[in-house]
Structure formats: C-alpha cells, structure tokens
Design a protein around this motif. Structure first.
Motif, mmCIF file in Angstrom:
data_model
loop_
_atom_site.group_PDB
_atom_site.id
_atom_site.type_symbol
_atom_site.label_atom_id
_atom_site.label_comp_id
_atom_site.label_asym_id
_atom_site.label_seq_id
_atom_site.Cartn_x
_atom_site.Cartn_y
_atom_site.Cartn_z
ATOM 1 N N UNK A 1 -12.323 35.389 -19.977
ATOM 2 C CA UNK A 1 -12.842 34.697 -21.155
ATOM 3 C C UNK A 1 -14.043 35.424 -21.730
ATOM 4 N N UNK A 2 -14.624 34.851 -22.760
ATOM 5 C CA UNK A 2 -15.735 35.506 -23.450
ATOM 6 C C UNK A 2 -16.930 35.728 -22.528
ATOM 7 N N UNK A 3 -17.268 34.727 -21.738
ATOM 8 C CA UNK A 3 -18.444 34.858 -20.867
ATOM 9 C C UNK A 3 -18.223 35.923 -19.799
ATOM 10 N N UNK A 4 -17.041 35.917 -19.159
ATOM 11 C CA UNK A 4 -16.748 36.924 -18.136
ATOM 12 C C UNK A 4 -16.695 38.323 -18.759
ATOM 13 N N UNK A 5 -16.162 38.418 -19.971
ATOM 14 C CA UNK A 5 -16.073 39.712 -20.653
ATOM 15 C C UNK A 5 -17.474 40.263 -20.914
ATOM 16 N N UNK A 6 -18.376 39.388 -21.370
ATOM 17 C CA UNK A 6 -19.738 39.826 -21.659
ATOM 18 C C UNK A 6 -20.483 40.223 -20.388
ATOM 19 N N UNK A 7 -20.238 39.483 -19.294
ATOM 20 C CA UNK A 7 -20.992 39.720 -18.063
ATOM 21 C C UNK A 7 -20.441 40.867 -17.230
ATOM 22 N N UNK A 8 -19.111 40.989 -17.165
ATOM 23 C CA UNK A 8 -18.512 41.969 -16.255
ATOM 24 C C UNK A 8 -17.668 43.046 -16.951
ATOM 25 N N UNK A 9 -17.435 42.886 -18.246
ATOM 26 C CA UNK A 9 -16.515 43.778 -18.944
ATOM 27 C C UNK A 9 -16.869 45.246 -18.806
ATOM 28 N N UNK B 1 -20.743 26.843 -8.280
ATOM 29 C CA UNK B 1 -20.955 28.273 -8.568
ATOM 30 C C UNK B 1 -19.980 28.767 -9.627
ATOM 31 N N UNK B 2 -18.722 28.377 -9.462
ATOM 32 C CA UNK B 2 -17.689 28.811 -10.408
ATOM 33 C C UNK B 2 -17.948 28.247 -11.801
ATOM 34 N N UNK B 3 -18.322 26.973 -11.875
ATOM 35 C CA UNK B 3 -18.593 26.336 -13.166
ATOM 36 C C UNK B 3 -19.799 26.974 -13.848
ATOM 37 N N UNK B 4 -20.871 27.184 -13.096
ATOM 38 C CA UNK B 4 -22.081 27.782 -13.666
ATOM 39 C C UNK B 4 -21.786 29.188 -14.177
ATOM 40 N N UNK B 5 -20.952 29.927 -13.441
ATOM 41 C CA UNK B 5 -20.608 31.291 -13.875
ATOM 42 C C UNK B 5 -19.825 31.287 -15.178
ATOM 43 N N UNK B 6 -19.221 30.145 -15.501
ATOM 44 C CA UNK B 6 -18.485 30.013 -16.759
ATOM 45 C C UNK B 6 -19.301 29.271 -17.823
ATOM 46 N N UNK B 7 -20.589 29.098 -17.550
ATOM 47 C CA UNK B 7 -21.457 28.508 -18.559
ATOM 48 C C UNK B 7 -21.468 26.996 -18.605
ATOM 49 N N UNK B 8 -20.995 26.332 -17.544
ATOM 50 C CA UNK B 8 -20.940 24.875 -17.514
ATOM 51 C C UNK B 8 -22.189 24.327 -16.810
ATOM 52 N N UNK B 9 -22.773 23.273 -17.360
ATOM 53 C CA UNK B 9 -23.967 22.654 -16.782
ATOM 54 C C UNK B 9 -23.555 21.752 -15.622
ATOM 55 N N UNK B 10 -23.448 22.328 -14.432
ATOM 56 C CA UNK B 10 -23.025 21.587 -13.237
ATOM 57 C C UNK B 10 -24.104 21.685 -12.175
#
Length: 711
Positions: free
Chosen positions: A559-567, A55-64
């Motif tokens: 990071x960039x992904x978290x900023x875009x999703x939750x900023x 879950x954590x990896x996918x939320x950061x854009x990692x293909x897991x």
C-alpha cells in the motif's frame, strides 16, 4: 464473508463470525473501527497476539494501542490520556483486565463503538479451549447498552456458536459461518514408524522456511527439539512447563525468523499471527478435529501452498485416554468421542479436505481436491478389500466382540503372547489368519473399518463390535475401501501438489535476498517479519522484478504507506540483484497457477454459484424454503441463506411466497418499533400485539424487512 461481517459491525448489529484460521477475521473488526465514531475495544487472550496486531496496525498508520501487565505505569497513563483525547481507534485488552471495575468504570466515560471478542470459542464450555474468565464478558451488554458486541473464532460447531451467543447475551446476532476448507493446504495422514526420520523428511523439503512441529507431551517436545538441533535444524521448544521468559523468548525468536522451527505442545498457537508458516507437522494425533483444524491452520495463512503432515499410531488414542482420565471427568465421554473422531479421520480413506469440511457440517463440492494423500493417489488400495474385511470382522465375532483393536490385531497376526493361549484364542479359526501381514498394516485396516462404519468402539475400554453395515459386509453386501501406504506417503511431494506451483516463476535467489533484508528491517523495528511484507509479496517481487516505485506499488500487498517506508530499500535490492545478473525487469504474464489457493478454489466456487442459481430459479417460481430444501437436498438453514441473497439481488418487494399475507401485515405494522434495523424490537412488538395469534420467526421478519427495503 468478510464484507457481510464488516457490514454487521459498521451497522451495530451483534454478530458471531466463524472464519477459518487465515480467513481474515481481524480485518472484520479493524476496518469498522476506522469507520465508526468512538473507540473499538478488542478482547484478546494473549499479550503476544495483541502486541503483534497492534504493531501491524501502527505500521499501517492505524491509531491502535494495548494495555497489559508488561507495561509501566507511565506507559499506561500515556495510553489513557490518548484515549481521553479521542486519539485511539482500537484498544486491545485481555478479558481479565477489561473486567476489572477500574477498567469498566473508565471505559464508561469514553464513547465506545463496539466490542470485538477474538478467540470467542473460549466463552463456551463446549468449545475446545474453554476459559472461565471469558464468561465474565456477558456484563458488556449491560454496562455498554449502546455498543454492539461481535464474537470471532476460527472453529465452532453449531452447539458452540449458540452457546457463545447465549453466554454473551447477544441481541439477535447475525451468525456467519465461512467455509472451513483451506485449499492451499496439502494434508497427509501417515502411520508413524520412525518419527524423527519422517519429520526430517518434511523439514528437508522446506530448508530455511518456517514450520511448526506439534507433540502431545512436554517430554516429546524437549526430545524432538534436541534431536532436530542435533541434525543441524534451527529449532526451539515451547510448552507450558517452560518459565514465562523462556517461552516468550522462544516464541519471539520464531516470529522474528531467528529460528526456523518451533517444536510445541498445544499450548502454542493461539497467540501466533505469523503468515508464512510453510509446514505444520503433528508428531502425534491431536485430541479433536477442532484442535487439528486450528493447529494445521497455522500453515499458509498468506494463501500460499503449505504442507500439513500428521504422524499417528494406534497408541495415540490410549495416550489421550490416559491424559483425559487425569483431568476433568465431567466431559470425559464427550472428549473421548472427539478423540475417536480424530482417529477415524487419520485412518479414513476419504478426501481429507472433504472429511474436515463435512465434520463441521458443510458440503465439499470438489470431486478431487488435488491436495491430500488420498486424492493425490499416495495410498494403494487393497485388491480384494471385501475378503480381507471378512477375515477381520470374523475375528471380532469369534472374540465375541469383547476385545479392543490391539488384542484383535494380535490374534489376527498370530501373536504368541501367553494371554492369548490362556484364553484359548490361538485355537480360533481366525488366529494367524493375517500372519503374513505386519501388525501395523492390520491395525490400519481395523481402524479403516471403524472409520467407514463397519466396526465401532464402545464402552470404557473401546471394545470392538460389528455394526449392522459390518454384518452385511460379512455377507459380501456393501462396498469398502482398504489401503496400503505407499513409500511416497512418508511426506514426499507429489508433482501435482500445489507446493511446487506456488514457486513458479519466482527468482529464488532474489527471494532469499529480499527475505534477508526483510529480517534485518524487522529486527531493527522489533516487529515480526510479516509486518514488513508477507512471503506472498516477496514472491511476487521476485517474479516481476519491478524497475520503479510505481511498479512496486502495483504488487498486491504494497500500500501507499509501505511503499513510502520500504519501497526504496527493496527497489535497491532488486536493482543490485538484476544488475549483477543482467536480468530482465517488469516481467509480465505471471501464470495463474502461481496462485494455488485461488486456482484450487475455483471449481468449488463455480459449482457453488450454479447451486445458488438453481435455488434462485425455484424462488422465482414462488417455491417455499421447505420445497427448495427438499428439491435440492440441502439444509433448511442453507436455503434460507439462498433466499436472503435472492431477495437482495433480485430486488424482490413481495414477501408473500414465503410469509403469509396475515403475518406480512402484522410485521409491516411493527416495523416502526425498530429505529436501527435490528429485528429484536420488531419481534418484541409482535409478541406484545394481542392480534397476532401465530408465532412469527426471525426468518419471516427478515424476509419482510428485506422486501420493504427494496421498495
């Protein structure tokens, strides 16, 4: 040691990595999985742990992805299709599933970059949580000869590390052992008198925050959870006696912050990847220091200050003895040695951080950790400890060294039990010699004499006898420390504790508001709260109160992904809070003390650098490893590590100060045997060379290879 561990995985060099709980082991295989070609396979023991990491990896854009028994056949087919199409970088599997013929056959058709084995201490019979199914992982090196294998664990002695490498058939693995110290944790070892009251005192300091209470037995778990609930604490039980669904639901409730406190046996912990546990309480003594290191290490994984309070009594030792006697007797003696070592830690008067680090064979370079009951001055020392010690040691001698702690305490405090009179021990000169002291205090002093090596337990019944140091102390030769517990030691927070410092500058109302928003988002996504943001991020947001998305992006952990999703969501909460209170924004100059883990570690790291530079200076003079080790009083293995760093940093090209000219010639001639940087092919080439008359070690090969690379 993350950088070196990551480099080993990227370069395909087998490794055994020991980093403490919260030390960032998962990053050491997650990053290489994104760098190396092919798919990485992570072996993990628990479904919940795998799901949290994915879950954590996918939320950061990692293909897991993961495959486990809770998934439908359709879900498994979808994952298999993605793997065949090369769309998965990281696949998580339990050892039982990985080792099925069907899974192994399938994976042999896929380009596998490496295998990462989490909780690798389960491989070893000498480990504290041995699991037979882990032994089967030795087939990986045969079935996947082109894939490297990497073992990761938080707790492993040298014996366990060697066994892991041997059982997994690793190829000349690089063994990395990080510091076992957790400077952001404050340790307290407290005599148990009223356990519920003592537990409540700690919880009251952390209302609304996450914590774990460990108990020895299932019955104690149920009773404690019920008592805490009756006191208005949001608490749930967790132990192996609960059905799978209840246990999983209770764990999920804790991870997703629907409940503050989980009360558990040691069955709880390995599957928990929750960063913001602010306190861990042991309502009874764990059965080993390894277990204590693991369990207390659940606290403060985000690097923020956290409390670890252990409540113990002399009865805990006998409880563990009874439990161990009912189990596998083949390792009973070793298991009891572990219990006694844990007991000595509880009753000891040495810095808790130093005692734990020293137990694992490492040095502790800080004079005062400022983060344990000993260094915080919460233990009162006895004014004349030698005289008091003489009274206790004399009693052991008068009893002819044939009785244990409990009986000795009864004689010293003047117990009127019939068995004492029947044995004639009420006529001894030491009978009632400490009658004005409580039995708990006398027992504590006896245990402190054991922990300091003046008394020792021996035999099946843990009978007390004097050591040579104890006989010297009877003659007033030597030094001893005995303590009395202060009232504040019952869990009170010292003004010098880093717990208060980690909140410095934090707008607590804003923090609570952001925490509530985080919980809502986590519930919507059905993921743990820390997957959104950790507590450290929320505290920094509540310190700085950024006024823009750019300001949010400068907060460590966004990071960039978290900023875009939750900023925008979190910025809106900050805007509303600041408008309602007319508060200033973009606060600068956050004090360094608000980073307790870094601040606590700084003196140690500076001293460590100085020690290393001292070694470098001697290497520059051409001194050998043995000479440097002798001069510095350090272990040879430690000094070899200094030498490797010296050769790398100083760009040394001549290995002759540490390897004979003849051996250098042979090693350089064999370098071509290794095409991928591994040392084993070089060693094998040397062994096959009839001209080589002396044995050449891996350490010598490593020195020559490093010098050649510098050319």
């Amino acid at each position: 040691m993350q950088e070196e561990a990551v480099r080993d995985v990227i370069e395909g060099r087998d490794s055994v990595v020991v980093l403490p709980t919260g030390g960032g082991k998962s990053l050491c295989y997650q990053v290489p999985a994104l760098v190396r070609e092919g798919m990485a396979v992570v072996v993990s023991p628990l479904i919940s742990l795998m799901k949290d990491q994915v879950d954590s990896l996918v939320s950061n854009g990692v293909a897991a992805a993961l495959v486990n028994s809770t998934q439908s056949d359709e879900q498994k087919r979808e994952t298999a299709a993605k793997i065949r199409n090369g769309e998965i970088d990281l696949l998580y599997l339990a050892p039982e599933r990985l080792l099925t013929n069907r899974t192994l056959d399938f994976l042999t058709t896929i380009p596998i970059s490496f295998f990462a084995i989490d909780e690798a201490h389960c491989v070893s019979n000498w480990g504290h949580d041995f699991r037979p199914e882990y032994r089967g992982l030795r087939v990986l090196k045969n079935r996947f000869p082109d894939a490297s294998v990497h073992a990761f664990t938080a707790t492993a002695s040298e014996r366990v590390r060697d066994d892991i490498a041997d059982q997994l058939q690793l190829d000349s693995p690089n063994v990395l052992v990080g510091s076992f110290d957790r400077p952001n944790l404050t340790y307290r070892m407290i005599r148990r008198d009223n356990a519920l009251r003592q537990i409540m005192r700690v919880i009251d300091q952390h209302r609304g925050e996450s914590g774990v209470v460990y108990c020895i037995t299932r019955k104690e778990v149920e009773q404690t959870a019920a008592a805490l609930t009756a006191e208005g604490i949001s608490a749930l039980p967790y132990h192996a006696g609960l059905d799978d669904e209840t246990r999983q639901n209770n764990q999920d409730a804790f991870i997703r912050e629907k409940v503050d406190v989980i009360v558990a046996t040691v069955a709880f912990g390995m599957g928990i990847d929750k960063s913001n546990v602010r306190f861990v309480i042991h309502a009874g003594m764990p059965k080993s220091i390894e277990h204590y290191q693991q369990e207390s290490g659940r606290a403060g994984r985000d690097g923020l200050a956290s409390q670890c309070v252990l409540l113990y009594s002399g009865g805990d030792l006998m409880t563990w003895k009874r439990i161990l006697e009912m189990g596998d007797r083949s390792n009973f003696d070793e298991a009891m040695q572990n219990v006694n070592a844990m007991s000595d830690l509880c009753s000891g008067v040495k810095c808790r951080h130093a005692a734990i680090v020293n137990y694992f064979g490492q040095e502790f370079d800080v004079d005062n950790c400022n983060a344990c009951d000993v260094c915080l001055g919460e233990l009162d020392t006895v004014e004349d400890p030698i005289t008091l010690s003489q009274k206790i040691l004399s009693c052991v001698v008068r009893l002819k060294e044939r009785y244990g702690v409990a009986y000795t305490v009864k004689v010293l405090t003047g117990s009127r039990e019939p068995k004492i009179a029947e044995a004639g021990h009420d006529q001894l000169s030491t009978y009632n010699l400490l009658g004005n002291e409580s039995a708990a205090a006398v027992r504590m002093w006896v245990e402190q004499l054991v922990s300091q090596g003046f008394l020792e337990r021996y035999g099946e019944y843990n009978v007390l006898r004097l050591t040579s140091e104890g006989r010297d102390l009877l003659q007033r030769k030597g030094t001893v420390t005995l303590t009395r517990s202060k009232v504040s030691a019952s869990g009170g927070r010292s003004s010098r504790s880093p717990v208060t410092e980690s909140w410095e500058g934090v707008d607590r109302a804003l923090f609570d508001r952001l925490r509530a928003r985080r919980s809502e988002l986590a519930a919507e996504r059905k993921v743990p709260a820390y997957v959104i943001f950790g507590d450290a991020v929320l505290r920094d947001l509540a310190r700085v109160r950024p006024s823009s998305l750019a300001g949010l992006g400068r907060i460590k952990g966004i990071g960039e992904r978290k900023l875009a999703e939750f900023g925008e969501l979190f910025l809106s909460e900050i805007n509303t809070h600041c408008e309602d209170g007319s508060l200033t924004r973009d606060v600068v100059g956050v004090p360094a003390e608000s980073r307790p883990a870094v601040a606590a570690a700084k003196p140690k790291s500076l001293k460590g650098v100085a020690v290393q530079q001292e070694a470098f200076a001697m290497f520059k003079q051409g001194k050998s490893v043995a000479e440097v080790a002798d001069a510095m009083g350090r272990a040879t293995s430690t000094v070899r590590g200094y030498l490797n760093h010296y050769i790398s940093e100083a760009k040394v090209t001549d290995p002759s100060p540490w390897v004979t000219v003849e051996k250098v010639r042979h090693i350089e001639a064999a370098l071509s045997a290794s095409q991928d940087g591994r040392l084993k092919p070089i060693r094998e080439a040397l062994e096959a060379n009839e001209e080589v008359e002396e044995d050449i070690s891996y350490e010598e090969i490593r020195v020559v290879v490093a010098c050649c690379q510098n050319r």
